[in-house]
Scaffold this motif. Structure first.
Motif, PDB file in Angstrom:
ATOM      1  N   GLN A  39     -17.622  -6.306   1.039  1.00  0.00           N
ATOM      2  CA  GLN A  39     -17.830  -6.494   2.549  1.00  0.00           C
ATOM      3  C   GLN A  39     -18.595  -5.486   3.217  1.00  0.00           C
ATOM      4  O   GLN A  39     -19.473  -5.345   3.709  1.00  0.00           O
ATOM      5  N   TYR A  74       0.743  -1.216   0.124  1.00  0.00           N
ATOM      6  CA  TYR A  74      -0.014   0.113   0.038  1.00  0.00           C
ATOM      7  C   TYR A  74       0.936   1.362   0.070  1.00  0.00           C
ATOM      8  O   TYR A  74       0.155   2.477   0.329  1.00  0.00           O
ATOM      9  N   THR A  90       1.383  -6.410   1.901  1.00  0.00           N
ATOM     10  CA  THR A  90       0.089  -6.924   2.167  1.00  0.00           C
ATOM     11  C   THR A  90      -0.111  -8.215   1.637  1.00  0.00           C
ATOM     12  O   THR A  90      -0.727  -8.953   2.330  1.00  0.00           O
ATOM     13  N   HIS A 119     -15.435 -16.138   6.897  1.00  0.00           N
ATOM     14  CA  HIS A 119     -15.189 -16.603   8.330  1.00  0.00           C
ATOM     15  C   HIS A 119     -15.742 -17.842   8.808  1.00  0.00           C
ATOM     16  O   HIS A 119     -15.175 -18.147   9.742  1.00  0.00           O
ATOM     17  N   SER A 174      -8.600 -11.974  10.336  1.00  0.00           N
ATOM     18  CA  SER A 174      -9.010 -10.487  10.080  1.00  0.00           C
ATOM     19  C   SER A 174      -7.366  -9.897   9.893  1.00  0.00           C
ATOM     20  O   SER A 174      -6.482  -9.744  10.634  1.00  0.00           O
ATOM     21  N   GLY A 175      -7.441  -9.045   8.743  1.00  0.00           N
ATOM     22  CA  GLY A 175      -6.155  -8.139   8.430  1.00  0.00           C
ATOM     23  C   GLY A 175      -5.221  -9.048   7.513  1.00  0.00           C
ATOM     24  O   GLY A 175      -4.290  -8.433   7.297  1.00  0.00           O
ATOM     25  N   CYS A 176      -5.543 -10.217   7.271  1.00  0.00           N
ATOM     26  CA  CYS A 176      -4.617 -10.951   6.576  1.00  0.00           C
ATOM     27  C   CYS A 176      -4.368 -10.614   5.239  1.00  0.00           C
ATOM     28  O   CYS A 176      -3.358 -11.165   4.323  1.00  0.00           O
ATOM     29  N   GLY A 177      -5.365  -9.591   4.597  1.00  0.00           N
ATOM     30  CA  GLY A 177      -5.461  -9.481   3.056  1.00  0.00           C
ATOM     31  C   GLY A 177      -6.360  -9.994   2.258  1.00  0.00           C
ATOM     32  O   GLY A 177      -6.042  -9.738   0.971  1.00  0.00           O
ATOM     33  N   LYS A 178      -7.251 -10.536   2.746  1.00  0.00           N
ATOM     34  CA  LYS A 178      -8.403 -11.105   1.854  1.00  0.00           C
ATOM     35  C   LYS A 178      -8.978 -10.126   0.788  1.00  0.00           C
ATOM     36  O   LYS A 178      -9.039 -10.363  -0.315  1.00  0.00           O
ATOM     37  N   SER A 179      -9.570  -9.247   1.726  1.00  0.00           N
ATOM     38  CA  SER A 179     -10.202  -8.018   1.001  1.00  0.00           C
ATOM     39  C   SER A 179      -9.212  -7.430  -0.354  1.00  0.00           C
ATOM     40  O   SER A 179      -9.720  -7.211  -1.184  1.00  0.00           O
ATOM     41  N   THR A 180      -8.007  -7.157   0.493  1.00  0.00           N
ATOM     42  CA  THR A 180      -6.826  -6.491  -0.521  1.00  0.00           C
ATOM     43  C   THR A 180      -6.966  -7.519  -2.023  1.00  0.00           C
ATOM     44  O   THR A 180      -6.837  -7.121  -3.121  1.00  0.00           O
ATOM     45  N   GLU A 183     -17.250 -12.014   2.001  1.00  0.00           N
ATOM     46  CA  GLU A 183     -18.195 -12.345   3.272  1.00  0.00           C
ATOM     47  C   GLU A 183     -19.546 -11.718   3.070  1.00  0.00           C
ATOM     48  O   GLU A 183     -20.267 -11.019   3.564  1.00  0.00           O
TER      49      GLU A 183
HETATM   50  N1  LIG Z   1      -6.097   1.278   1.611  1.00  0.00           N
HETATM   51  C1  LIG Z   1      -5.510   0.999   2.361  1.00  0.00           C
HETATM   52  N2  LIG Z   1      -4.130   1.612   2.730  1.00  0.00           N
HETATM   53  C2  LIG Z   1      -2.980   1.017   3.318  1.00  0.00           C
HETATM   54  N3  LIG Z   1      -3.413  -0.109   4.282  1.00  0.00           N
HETATM   55  C3  LIG Z   1      -4.503  -0.921   3.915  1.00  0.00           C
HETATM   56  C4  LIG Z   1      -5.521  -0.313   2.994  1.00  0.00           C
HETATM   57  N4  LIG Z   1      -6.387  -1.237   3.019  1.00  0.00           N
HETATM   58  C5  LIG Z   1      -5.998  -2.310   3.712  1.00  0.00           C
HETATM   59  N5  LIG Z   1      -4.686  -2.073   4.273  1.00  0.00           N
HETATM   60  C6  LIG Z   1      -4.196  -3.218   5.231  1.00  0.00           C
HETATM   61  O1  LIG Z   1      -3.817  -4.090   4.631  1.00  0.00           O
HETATM   62  C7  LIG Z   1      -3.890  -5.347   5.402  1.00  0.00           C
HETATM   63  C8  LIG Z   1      -5.149  -6.411   5.094  1.00  0.00           C
HETATM   64  O2  LIG Z   1      -6.318  -5.736   5.033  1.00  0.00           O
HETATM   65  P1  LIG Z   1      -7.496  -6.474   4.470  1.00  0.00           P
HETATM   66  O3  LIG Z   1      -8.654  -5.322   4.347  1.00  0.00           O
HETATM   67  O4  LIG Z   1      -7.154  -6.600   2.832  1.00  0.00           O
HETATM   68  O5  LIG Z   1      -7.632  -7.785   5.438  1.00  0.00           O
HETATM   69  P2  LIG Z   1      -9.102  -8.755   5.424  1.00  0.00           P
HETATM   70  O6  LIG Z   1      -8.100 -10.110   5.331  1.00  0.00           O
HETATM   71  O7  LIG Z   1      -9.937  -8.491   4.388  1.00  0.00           O
HETATM   72  O8  LIG Z   1      -9.412  -8.529   6.859  1.00  0.00           O
HETATM   73  P3  LIG Z   1     -10.979  -8.695   7.333  1.00  0.00           P
HETATM   74  O9  LIG Z   1     -11.179 -10.160   7.611  1.00  0.00           O
HETATM   75  O10 LIG Z   1     -10.868  -7.908   8.681  1.00  0.00           O
HETATM   76  O11 LIG Z   1     -11.868  -8.272   6.484  1.00  0.00           O
HETATM   77  C9  LIG Z   1      -4.394  -4.682   6.840  1.00  0.00           C
HETATM   78  O12 LIG Z   1      -3.139  -4.520   7.600  1.00  0.00           O
HETATM   79  C10 LIG Z   1      -4.704  -3.209   6.493  1.00  0.00           C
HETATM   80  O13 LIG Z   1      -4.768  -2.430   7.608  1.00  0.00           O
END
Ligand SMILES: Nc1ncnc2c1ncn2[C@@H]1O[C@H](COP(=O)(O)OP(=O)(O)OP(=O)(O)O)[C@@H](O)[C@H]1O
Ligand SMILES: [Mg+2]
Length: 384
Positions: free
Chosen positions: A84, A13, A20, A194, A40-46, A161
């Motif tokens: 989400q 990012y 990420t 989840h 949570s936060g592992c990068g799935k939505s990314t 999700e």
């Molecule tokens: N736009 C952004 N800018 C900077 N960091 C980001 C951004 N979006 C997400 N992150 C960071 O990237 C990491 C992964 O976030 P992500 O949303 O992909 O997690 P996730 O697996 O979808 O979590 P959850 O299960 O809570 O939805 C997190 O540490 C988050 O803080």
């Protein structure tokens, strides 16, 4: 319908921030359903946003039908995504939200009406069609977001999700509907959840992710029965796998795991092994359903007598908690087993099913060879 391939995808990012997504590699066939799970936060939505083109990738390539789409804008990728966070158009009513993608594609009005009616019935939101998103509950908004994606026939569905805000009953109904829909349409799908049951029942393949790294990629059965490491083993299964610290000893060519319940000891035979494991402290993984009742005289296996500390009748099962090697251990027994707190039970751990993990790295240990961690196992699941 389409194939999807992620080749060494990296995402950062920003300069100075940790990656990420780290070297994500996976491939799913035309019509397959991929489940993506991880904390949570592992990068799935990314990862979902990168596939959709809403985020750029920092390295690697994303291929849809073998075409590199990494530089393509979202609208040219022919993907329908459920976010989400719903992302509904707040000024449009439900009907227009669902119809939006169809109008852009200039479908005839009659076809649009038919499609809106179909998905509204499927998602049980027919009575909400004239409302604005602000007048809906979270679960209702989630169903509208789902409806907007399902009204289209894209190459790829991405669901982040999609059922998380629904009540338990509707969630189970929707899960079956999604499965039926996928069986009918066979649209290639990536689905983040989840939910353990969704992960095991919906997917043809499951990818387990942690800290931006795919820990294992395989069929639900491979992930469940043959986890690459302790993290994967702990993440899938409910109630989760028990992890018992044990000391291994070798006796007469057999490797034994020593168990102590406080009132009895047992030496669980694990099979033939080399001296490499003799005296080693490892983690023994056993799922609650792999522990049964019995004195074990018939099959020659030693049972261990342990005191019942807590019982949890769930309906279909009786969960019984005991202590082995000073660790709380859950046993999943038949609901008609009569036992009270304070009773002693003779428990059998199925030695053919137990797994061993390195106490420090959490990697799976292969008993059949002296090579300590099951390195090629991990490699086997990471790639294609
Ligand atoms: N736009 C952004 N800018 C900077 N960091 C980001 C951004 N979006 C997400 N992150 C960071 O990237 C990491 C992964 O976030 P992500 O949303 O992909 O997690 P996730 O697996 O979808 O979590 P959850 O299960 O809570 O939805 C997190 O540490 C988050 O803080
Ligand atoms: Mg997310």
């Amino acid at each position: 319908m389409a194939t999807l391939e992620l080749r060494n995808v990296n995402k950062s990012y920003g300069a100075g921030l940790a990656d990420t997504l780290k070297d994500i590699q996976l491939a799913i066939e035309d019509g397959e359903f991929l489940i993506l799970v991880g904390p949570s936060g592992c990068g799935k939505s990314t990862l979902m946003n990168c596939i959709a083109g809403l985020e750029s990738i920092s390295g690697g390539a994303i291929l849809i039908d073998q075409q590199d789409v990494s530089g393509m804008s979202p609208k040219d990728r022919d993907i329908a995504m459920v976010f989400q966070s719903y992302a509904l158009y707040p000024t449009m009513n439900v009907r227009d939200n669902i119809a939006f993608g169809l109008k852009i594609r200039k479908l005839p009005q009659a076809a649009i009406d038919e499609e809106v009616a179909r998905v509204a019935k499927l998602l049980q939101i027919e009575h909400l069609l004239t409302r604005k998103p602000g007048q809906l509950s979270g679960g209702q908004q989630q169903r509208v977001a789902m409806g907007r994606a399902l009204a289209r026939r894209p190459k790829l569905y991405l669901f982040d999700e999609p059922l998380s805000n629904l009540d338990a009953k509707l969630r189970v109904e929707m899960r079956t509907e999604i499965k039926l829909m996928h069986q009918r349409l066979k649209t290639t799908t990536v689905y983040v959840t989840h939910d353990q049951i969704e992960a095991m029942t919906l997917g043809d393949k499951v990818a387990v992710m942690k800290d931006g790294i795919i820990q294992q990629f395989g069929t639900p059965q491979q992930i469940y029965n043959d986890p690459a490491n302790q993290f994967v083993a702990s993440f899938i299964g409910s109630p989760p796998m028990n992890f018992i610290p044990v000391r291994l000893t070798r006796q007469d060519g057999r490797l034994l795991a020593l168990l102590d319940s406080g009132q009895a000891r047992c030496e669980l035979p694990l099979g033939v092994a080399t001296d490499a494991f003799d005296g080693r402290e490892v983690i023994l993984g056993v799922r609650p359903e792999q522990i049964s009742l019995g004195a074990g005289e018939g099959n020659g296996l030693p049972a261990i007598r342990a005191e019942v500390q807590v019982t949890e009748p769930t309906g279909p099962d009786l969960l019984v908690f005991v202590t082995l090697n000073q660790t709380k251990v859950c046993c999943r027994l038949a609901p008609d087993v009569a036992c009270q707190v304070g009773d002693s039970l003779d428990l059998l751990l199925d030695p053919a099913r137990v797994l061993l993990f390195d106490a420090h790295s959490g990697e799976r240990l292969d008993l059949s060879s002296a090579a300590a961690p099951l390195k090629d196992n991990v490699a086997r699941f990471k790639g294609r």
